[in-house]
Design a protein around this motif. Structure first.
Motif, short mmCIF file in Angstrom:
data_model
loop_
_atom_site.label_atom_id
_atom_site.label_comp_id
_atom_site.label_asym_id
_atom_site.label_seq_id
_atom_site.Cartn_x
_atom_site.Cartn_y
_atom_site.Cartn_z
N ARG A 111 136.94 23.99 75.97
CA ARG A 111 137.14 23.80 77.41
C ARG A 111 136.17 22.75 77.95
O ARG A 111 136.56 21.84 78.67
CB ARG A 111 136.96 25.14 78.15
CG ARG A 111 137.80 25.22 79.41
CD ARG A 111 137.81 26.62 80.01
NE ARG A 111 138.05 27.67 79.03
CZ ARG A 111 137.19 28.66 78.76
NH1 ARG A 111 136.03 28.72 79.39
NH2 ARG A 111 137.48 29.58 77.87
N ALA A 112 134.92 22.87 77.55
CA ALA A 112 133.90 21.93 78.05
C ALA A 112 134.23 20.50 77.63
O ALA A 112 134.18 19.57 78.43
CB ALA A 112 132.53 22.34 77.52
N ARG A 113 134.59 20.37 76.37
CA ARG A 113 134.88 19.04 75.83
C ARG A 113 136.13 18.44 76.48
O ARG A 113 136.19 17.24 76.75
CB ARG A 113 135.05 19.17 74.31
CG ARG A 113 135.22 17.91 73.57
CD ARG A 113 133.91 17.32 73.07
NE ARG A 113 134.20 15.99 72.54
CZ ARG A 113 133.72 14.86 73.06
NH1 ARG A 113 132.89 14.91 74.07
NH2 ARG A 113 134.07 13.70 72.56
N THR A 114 137.15 19.30 76.71
CA THR A 114 138.37 18.84 77.36
C THR A 114 138.08 18.33 78.76
O THR A 114 138.55 17.27 79.17
CB THR A 114 139.41 19.98 77.39
OG1 THR A 114 139.64 20.44 76.06
CG2 THR A 114 140.73 19.51 77.99
N ASP A 115 137.26 19.09 79.50
CA ASP A 115 136.89 18.67 80.86
C ASP A 115 136.15 17.34 80.83
O ASP A 115 136.37 16.46 81.66
CB ASP A 115 136.01 19.74 81.53
CG ASP A 115 136.83 20.98 81.90
OD1 ASP A 115 138.07 20.87 81.93
OD2 ASP A 115 136.22 22.04 82.13
N GLU A 116 135.27 17.23 79.85
CA GLU A 116 134.48 16.00 79.70
C GLU A 116 135.42 14.81 79.47
O GLU A 116 135.26 13.74 80.06
CB GLU A 116 133.57 16.20 78.49
CG GLU A 116 132.41 15.25 78.37
CD GLU A 116 131.65 15.54 77.07
OE1 GLU A 116 131.39 14.57 76.36
OE2 GLU A 116 131.38 16.73 76.77
N MET A 117 136.42 15.01 78.60
CA MET A 117 137.38 13.95 78.28
C MET A 117 138.24 13.60 79.48
O MET A 117 138.53 12.44 79.74
CB MET A 117 138.29 14.40 77.12
CG MET A 117 137.63 14.35 75.78
SD MET A 117 137.19 12.65 75.34
CE MET A 117 135.45 12.80 75.20
N LEU A 118 138.66 14.65 80.22
CA LEU A 118 139.47 14.41 81.43
C LEU A 118 138.70 13.54 82.40
O LEU A 118 139.25 12.63 83.03
CB LEU A 118 139.84 15.74 82.09
CG LEU A 118 140.99 16.51 81.44
CD1 LEU A 118 141.05 17.93 81.97
CD2 LEU A 118 142.32 15.80 81.69
N ALA A 119 137.39 13.81 82.52
CA ALA A 119 136.56 13.01 83.42
C ALA A 119 136.40 11.59 82.89
O ALA A 119 136.47 10.62 83.66
CB ALA A 119 135.19 13.67 83.58
#
Lengths: 354, 302
Positions: free
Chosen positions: A118-126
């Protein structure tokens, strides 16, 4: 960028088909791609650049040769066991998943804990500025947004090398230029080695640290954009990247004699017939009676806005194109059929092989 | 928009409705009509020689579950009916499952052939439809009966000493139904796999998915509409199958279809037959609603 090699291909041959009808898509290609660099494989379609990319990704196995990743032999390792990800030309996004689920796919397949995914996905989305699109279906996105999802999806598992297979070819010009800058930014920010495949020389020149020019399954030349543009190794590289003029001349110790009979100072390494190349913007036009200039006749004028292409004919009908910057008035003062004196800018002439 | 134009649009909308009138009439008469007659018959009293007597009765419905014991005049569970219902549902589910297990690789194989070869393979799939169902079922009978081709071959090869007693068992019905309904599973699966973008396989493989994960997380979710369509096309006719259990079940191993036929024929109990028909319809409806909900369940996909 370090001097370590992220990818190294050694004497790679890839043949499709059997026996006499076999086609060599890659013919003894060796290349070293350094860690953290933006490396572009440039060439016309069918030159083997995509085949080389697919060998690095693991979708194909070479007929001969080895491929190393960080010094480790990965020649026969399947794609799902290589720390290498691909951005596909068609994007190949999963239609049944949302943007966030697409980005999380690789991480989930690696068995990462849910919190990390989840954290990594959010980071990528940003990173690709798609935070507001996280729960959209990919079919609801524009071409440029789909492109960014494909990038985020491939970058999320933090691959050692990111492979990009003509990812910008489906976008229109404005978006393509914006994405070029975006790609370069992502590469610098993540520090990941990018191997970018394209047939578009402008893309290659603007983004790459180094370029490998390919043709007919062979790597023709590897170098920085400037090296490749100013010192092309052969006729193919010279004509594929930018526009250029070719001249056949006889080298005779410190001088070359052109077909028109004009003699130009040029230090050729050997005597005999040589092929010279000179870029259109390196031709200088002056008055016809200027001492030491080559006499030329203007056969055509093409106005391009920023500059004017002056088509010239030498005494022996050799044709050359000069690019002259347009003055403020727009009129460069040339006339079709007019006579001019031609000079080459210092260092502009280059010998090329065939 | 002028009032005249508006009126014209309204007029054409009305005409459009009129155009669909024939379809509505046909659907009302052809679909609802017989159903209403069956509903009516299920609440009437049965005549002694078939047909119905025009007086209200719930006997048709109650005799699905209970039979009147003629000696003690008390009601007992209709075990035979329940066994038939259970057999029907069990065999239909098994048929759906086996046709999927066999049909999926088949459909995948066809969909991944070059276009010309694909037409040929699809053509092969449709060949069984050229022959009457009854004849195909008798052909299966010929293969699996005690002195049939299968037993002869197995005994000749020394694999078995005694012939397998397959015929007139649930297994025989299962084999027959799987054979008959397999094309109905393959065709919608093929249509779904044909639309599947094979480049997604490389994308998944590149993103660390194993073959099993690619199948489960990418292929199956994307071709799900085909799986749902195929399962419905196989499950629904399986549940109401008549010819296959009749020929391969030998009249002893009945399914709902045979039970219904029995009530309208030898049994001369039309209200029970009508009630059983509606029960079949109910089971199908409930099963489909449940299946579609489960299939679309976990996440709502647009």
């Amino acid at each position: 960028m370090t001097e370590r090699n992220a990818i190294e291909a050694r004497n790679v041959v890839k043949a499709f088909g059997q026996g006499d009808s076999a086609v060599r898509a890659l013919d003894d290609v060796s290349v070293e791609i350094r860690e953290g660099e933006f490396f572009t494989l440039l060439g016309p379609s069918g030159c083997g650049k995509t085949t080389l990319l697919r060998l690095i990704a693991g979708f194909e196995m070479p007929t001969e040769g080895v491929i190393l990743l960080d010094g480790q032999d990965i020649t026969y390792l399947p794609p799902n066991r290589r720390p290498v990800n691909t951005v596909f030309q068609s994007y190949a996004l999963f239609p049944h998943l949302t943007v966030a689920q697409n980005i999380a796919f690789g991480l989930e397949m690696q068995g990462k804990p849910a919190a990390e995914v989840r954290a990594r996905t959010d980071e990528m989305l940003a990173l690709v500025k798609l935070e507001t699109m996280a729960n959209r279906k990919t079919s609801q996105l524009s071409g440029g947004q789909q492109q960014r999802v494909a990038l985020a999806r491939a970058l999320a598992p933090q691959p050692k090398v990111l492979l990009l297979d003509e990812p910008l070819s489906a976008l229109d010009l404005k978006l393509r230029q914006a994405m070029q800058i975006e790609l370069k930014r992502l590469q610098v920010e993540t520090g990941i080695t990018f191997v970018f495949v394209t047939h578009d020389q402008e893309e290659a020149l603007t983004m790459s640290d180094r370029i490998g020019v390919m043709s007919n399954g062979k790597l023709q030349q590897v170098g920085t954009a400037k090296e490749i543009y100013t010192r092309p190794k052969n006729r193919f590289v010279a004509s594929f990247i930018g526009e250029t003029n070719f001249l056949t001349a006889e080298a005779e110790g410190g001088k070359v004699r052109l077909g028109s009979g004009d003699v130009v100072n040029f230090d050729a390494p050997a005597k005999g017939t040589v092929t010279l190349t000179v870029r259109p913007e390196q031709l200088r036009l002056g008055p016809a009676d200027e001492a030491g200039a080559i006499a030329a006749t203007i056969s055509n004028l093409v106005y391009f806005g920023t500059d004017t292409h002056v088509h010239l004919e030498l005494a022996d009908k050799t044709e050359l194109v000069a690019r002259v910057q347009s003055p403020a008035t727009g009129d460069a003062g040339f006339e079709r059929g007019g006579k001019v004196g031609l000079r080459f800018a210092p260092g502009a002439l280059q010998i090329v092989g065939d | 928009m002028s009032p005249a134009e508006e009126a014209q649009i309204k007029q054409s909308a009305r005409n459009g409705w009129l155009l669909s009138l024939p379809a509505i009439v046909v659907l009302t008469i052809a679909a609802s009509g017989p159903l209403l007659i069956i509903l009516l018959y299920s609440f009437l009293e049965g005549g002694t020689h078939g047909n119905v007597v025009w007086s209200f009765s719930t006997e048709g419905w109650s005799s699905i579950l209970w039979t009147k014991d003629i000696f003690t005049d008390s009601y007992v569970w209709a075990d035979a009916h329940l066994a038939i219902f259970w057999r029907s549902v069990k065999l239909s589910l098994m048929t759906t499952l086996i046709t999927f297990v066999v049909g999926f690789p088949t459909a995948w194989f066809i969909a991944t052939r070059p276009p010309k070869a694909r037409a040929f393979w699809l053509f092969l799939i449709t060949i069984p439809f050229w022959t009457n169902l009854l004849i195909r079922t008798y052909a299966i009978n010929e293969v699996i009966r005690v002195e049939g081709v299968l037993n002869l071959a197995l005994m000749q090869l020394g694999i078995i000493a005694e012939p397998l007693r397959l015929i007139y068992t649930d297994t025989a019905i299962f084999i027959g139904m799987a054979y008959v309904y397999l094309p109905l599973m393959v065709l919608p699966l093929f249509a779904a796999i044909d639309r599947f973008d094979m480049r997604l396989l490389e994308a998944s493989y590149d993103l660390y998915a194993s073959r099993w994960h690619i199948l489960r997380k990418v292929i199956l979710p994307i071709v799900k509409p085909g799986i749902i369509a195929g399962s419905i096309l196989v499950f629904v006719p399986s549940l109401g199958a008549y010819v296959t259990p009749r020929v391969l079940g030998g009249g002893k191993q009945m399914m709902i279809g045979n039970l219904i036929e029995l009530q309208f024929g030898q049994g001369k109990n039309w209200p029970l037959g009508a009630a059983l028909s509606l029960t079949l319809l109910l089971i199908v409806t409930v099963a489909l609603l449940y299946y579609v909900r489960v299939a679309n369940g976990e996440k709502k996909h647009g």
